[in-house]
Design a protein around this motif. Structure first.
Motif, PDB file in Angstrom:
ATOM      1  N   GLN A 237       0.920  -1.051   0.089  1.00  0.00           N
ATOM      2  CA  GLN A 237      -0.043   0.020   0.013  1.00  0.00           C
ATOM      3  C   GLN A 237       0.953   1.275  -0.056  1.00  0.00           C
ATOM      4  O   GLN A 237       0.570   2.229  -0.702  1.00  0.00           O
ATOM      5  N   SER A 238       1.964   1.301   0.796  1.00  0.00           N
ATOM      6  CA  SER A 238       3.043   2.380   1.099  1.00  0.00           C
ATOM      7  C   SER A 238       3.474   2.728  -0.364  1.00  0.00           C
ATOM      8  O   SER A 238       4.120   3.998  -0.505  1.00  0.00           O
ATOM      9  N   SER A 241       1.052   4.875  -2.893  1.00  0.00           N
ATOM     10  CA  SER A 241       0.203   5.930  -2.342  1.00  0.00           C
ATOM     11  C   SER A 241      -0.284   7.066  -3.410  1.00  0.00           C
ATOM     12  O   SER A 241      -1.659   7.446  -3.235  1.00  0.00           O
ATOM     13  N   ARG A 334      -5.382   9.775   0.924  1.00  0.00           N
ATOM     14  CA  ARG A 334      -4.080  10.634   0.663  1.00  0.00           C
ATOM     15  C   ARG A 334      -3.165  10.378   1.580  1.00  0.00           C
ATOM     16  O   ARG A 334      -2.134  10.586   1.495  1.00  0.00           O
ATOM     17  N   SER A 335      -3.718  10.481   2.927  1.00  0.00           N
ATOM     18  CA  SER A 335      -2.806  10.323   3.999  1.00  0.00           C
ATOM     19  C   SER A 335      -2.329   9.152   4.358  1.00  0.00           C
ATOM     20  O   SER A 335      -1.370   9.047   5.124  1.00  0.00           O
ATOM     21  N   GLY A 336      -2.852   7.927   3.763  1.00  0.00           N
ATOM     22  CA  GLY A 336      -2.363   6.860   4.101  1.00  0.00           C
ATOM     23  C   GLY A 336      -3.285   6.057   5.455  1.00  0.00           C
ATOM     24  O   GLY A 336      -2.940   4.803   5.717  1.00  0.00           O
TER      25      GLY A 336
END
Length: 696
Positions: A237-238, A241, A334-336
């Motif tokens: 996931q990271s 982004s 957007r911030s994760g």
């Protein structure tokens, strides 16, 4: 010159060659089968024996569609739509800011496609890939090929040309298809399993084939990733982004770029936008969307096609609470704080990178005998739930599906048929219960029936549901037998009273396993945030959505809900007004046509609405391309609209469109399209202009 033909004297060797060619139909001019050229030495020269020149290589050979050799598919990638420059927007790396589509076109034109009467740009449905649309696209292009002199260019009659461009989800740009590619090149299906999961995974849960070969475990693929003897690792996931900003507008801008590739003459429209399911919603919204050129989408279209999806909507606009919820979701993406792609959870349990890798690995085995025993289960563990099967029945059903030996084609049927074991009888037979999960019941198609009879004496070995139906137990399975499939569709042996179906599992399997060798996509080396330097080789068409965008799924439920939608938030601007849509509409769906609003959009006066009770057309539509009012979708499940069998079309005494063996859409849409194209052809790009080459 004397025109009198003189008999030619041939040496013995040459005479034999001539006789052989004549017997094979060779020596004629133009068409027919081409044979090797025989080079003969001069008589008495003592030269080596005759040399046979190899036949010319067909550059389109590996790109021709299954069952449709006059249709070719090419996997094309172009630069994606420009991204907003607002600092809140997470910019997609230029390497992955791409729009990809499967271009399905006539093979009759070889490397130089003729100008097109029409180009249909297609958006697939929820979690879909081009595989769902592949057969319908091939059918449409072939039927256009058959219309010799049936179209116009200005005032001249010309042979018809239709192209279908099927949009690929952006998550496919990140799919590592090298393992599947290696399996194809080396003609070794197991190479794909080894690459993605490691050889050790096969048989790790004790399951084997009749010949002792290990099977893929009945487990969630996510739990099987990362074995020491595997190569592939999914992106995290990271790493991705930037997917937080892959929303509705991203795809709308991509479609704009595709439409721009079609060079339409001034005053002549040749592009149609089509969609199935959620793609139908996209189509209806795009038609009313304010584009980057300042025009509503419909102004650049000759018509829109909605297949079991899309519509006008019932809400004037989302409520303030709904808008606030979407804004929060975007901020969290957007911030994760929220996952940017769905990984085999919730309604998207059949998606995610591990699921995609398993499907690619399994489909490589379809190059072998479809009747051979499948190494892969029809579902992963736990997909039957106690909600649908109360008491112990869910565990019983899951155990049965994990234990039964299925042919490859039966696995395909069990995987996507809405009721693969339902054959109504009184009293209920052991498989009168539907062993299918709820998602496929909603989204699947009607492909046939599992060819199963319980072992004699075990007919009563089952869990009884409250309905009285019987969920079969493992004891009913003959462990020495590979169970096959009874096809639906044209020529089916299934009695109509038992189950009427318009699809074929074998066709579904071929469509999903097919991939073209013609593409302009190249491997990309990229340094991801967490996973570091990786090479993404996405040249092969994927058969499952590897990295489904959460942002796109969230926005589609809003933009399609009503006739108007205006949304502004931190670099995002969406402006939709479906009340202004006034463009020809073709709409085929499972329900009956609305008696009060068959046009769907209030201003549309040219509409063809095909539903379960028959076809309703406006006078304008019927005058252009009449469809018999009895034509209906009564036998169609959700995905049948794009995957129906068309094997009986054009045969003596063929049934009406929509009947088994005669595709509803393929046999009504082509005439509809050509009746609404501009009078001038549209130039389309050549493979060379797009950089398409043979890659294997």
């Amino acid at each position: 010159m004397n025109s009198t033909r003189r008999p030619m004297r041939l040496s013995g060797a040459a005479a034999l060659v001539a006789i052989a060619l004549a017997a094979c139909g060779g020596g004629g001019g133009g068409g027919g089968t081409q044979f090797p050229v025989i080079v003969l030495p001069p008589a008495g020269s003592g030269s080596p024996p005759p040399v046979t020149n190899p036949p010319a290589v067909d550059p389109l050979a590996k790109a021709r569609m299954p069952d449709y050799p006059d249709v070719v598919g090419e996997y094309v990638q172009i630069e994606g739509g420009a991204q907003p420059t607002d600092p809140s927007v997470l910019q997609t790396p230029k390497e992955f800011n791409a729009a990809t589509f499967l271009r399905v076109r006539s093979a009759l034109d070889g490397e130089t496609p003729r100008a097109a009467n029409a180009v249909m740009v297609v958006m697939p449905g929820f979690s879909s890939t081009p595989g769902h649309w592949m057969y319908l696209a091939a059918q449409l292009v072939q039927k256009a090929n058959e219309k010799k002199g049936g179209c116009v260019n200005g005032t001249a009659l010309v042979d018809c040309r239709l192209e279908v461009w099927i949009v690929q989800r952006r998550g496919a740009h990140l799919a590592d298809t090298l393992g599947a590619r290696n399996a194809l090149v080396d003609r070794n299906p197991s190479a794909a399993v080894s690459y993605y999961f490691g050889k050790s995974v096969m048989g790790s849960d004790g399951r084997t084939t009749l010949d002792g070969q290990g099977k893929f475990p009945v487990a969630s693929p996510k739990t099987l990733v990362g074995a020491v003897d595997s190569t592939w690792r999914p992106l995290l996931q990271s790493d991705l982004s930037f997917m937080a900003d892959w929303g509705f507008e991203t795809y709308a801008r991509d479609v704009e770029k595709m439409i721009a590739l079609v060079k339409q003459e001034s005053g002549s429209k040749n592009v149609f936008l089509a969609g199935h399911s959620q793609g139908g919603s996209f189509t209806s919204v795009f038609a009313g969307r304010l584009g980057t050129d300042g025009l509503r989408g419909q102004q650049n279209l000759a018509g829109i096609v909605m297949l079991d999806g899309g519509g006008y909507g019932t809400l004037t606009s989302p409520t303030p609470t709904q808008v606030a919820t979407l804004k929060t979701a975007i901020d969290d993406l957007r911030s994760g704080a929220r996952a940017v792609y769905t990984d085999a959870t919730g309604a998207n349990s059949a998606s995610g990178p591990a699921v995609g890798a398993r499907e690619m690995a399994s489909l490589r085995y379809t190059t072998e005998d479809q009747k051979a025993e499948s190494l892969f289960p029809p579902r992963q563990a736990g997909m039957l739930t106690t909600t649908a099967f109360p008491g112990t029945a869910a565990d019983t059903g899951n155990a049965f599906l994990g234990a039964i030996r299925l042919s490859q084609v039966a696995r395909a049927g069990m995987g996507f048929d809405t009721s693969p074991t339902t054959a109504p009888t009184t009293p209920p037979a052991p498989l009168a219960v539907n062993l299918q999960d709820s998602l496929i019941v909603s989204l699947g198609e009607s492909l046939g029936l599992l060819d199963f009879r319980p072992v004699a004496g075990t007919e009563a070995d089952c869990d009884i549901l409250p309905s009285g139906k019987c969920v079969p137990r493992i004891s009913q399975i003959d462990a020495t037998k590979v169970y096959g499939w009874i096809e639906a569709g044209g020529g089916s042996s299934i009695p109509a009273a038992t189950k009427v179906g318009v699809g074929k599992a074998s066709q579904f399997l071929r469509g999903y396993s097919w991939t073209t060798n013609r593409t302009n996509i190249q491997p990309i080396a990229y340094n991801f945030r967490t996973s570091g330097q990786r090479t993404v080789d996405a040249r092969e068409i994927v058969t499952a959505n590897w990295y489904p965008s959460e942002r796109y799924e969230a926005e589609m439920s809003f933009v399609g809900a009503g006739p108007t939608f205006v949304f502004d938030h931190k670099g995002i601007h969406i402006d939709v007004d479906k009340s202004v849509v006034n463009v020809p509409l073709y709409y085929a769906h499972q329900g009956p046509a609305s008696p009060t609003n068959p046009s769907v959009f209030p201003l549309v006066t040219d509409y063809t609405n095909i539903g379960s009770a028959g076809t309703v057309q406006s006078a304008e539509a019927a005058a252009r391309s009449r469809v018999d009012p009895v034509v209906s979708s009564q036998y169609y499940k959700h995905t049948d609209f794009v995957s129906a069998d068309d094997s009986l079309a054009g045969t003596p005494g063929a049934a009406a469109p929509g009947q088994p063996g005669v595709s509803l859409v393929a046999n009504t849409l082509v005439d509809w399209v050509f009746a609404r194209t501009g009078s001038k052809l549209a130039a389309v790009p050549s493979p060379k202009e797009l950089g398409v080459v043979n890659t294997r």
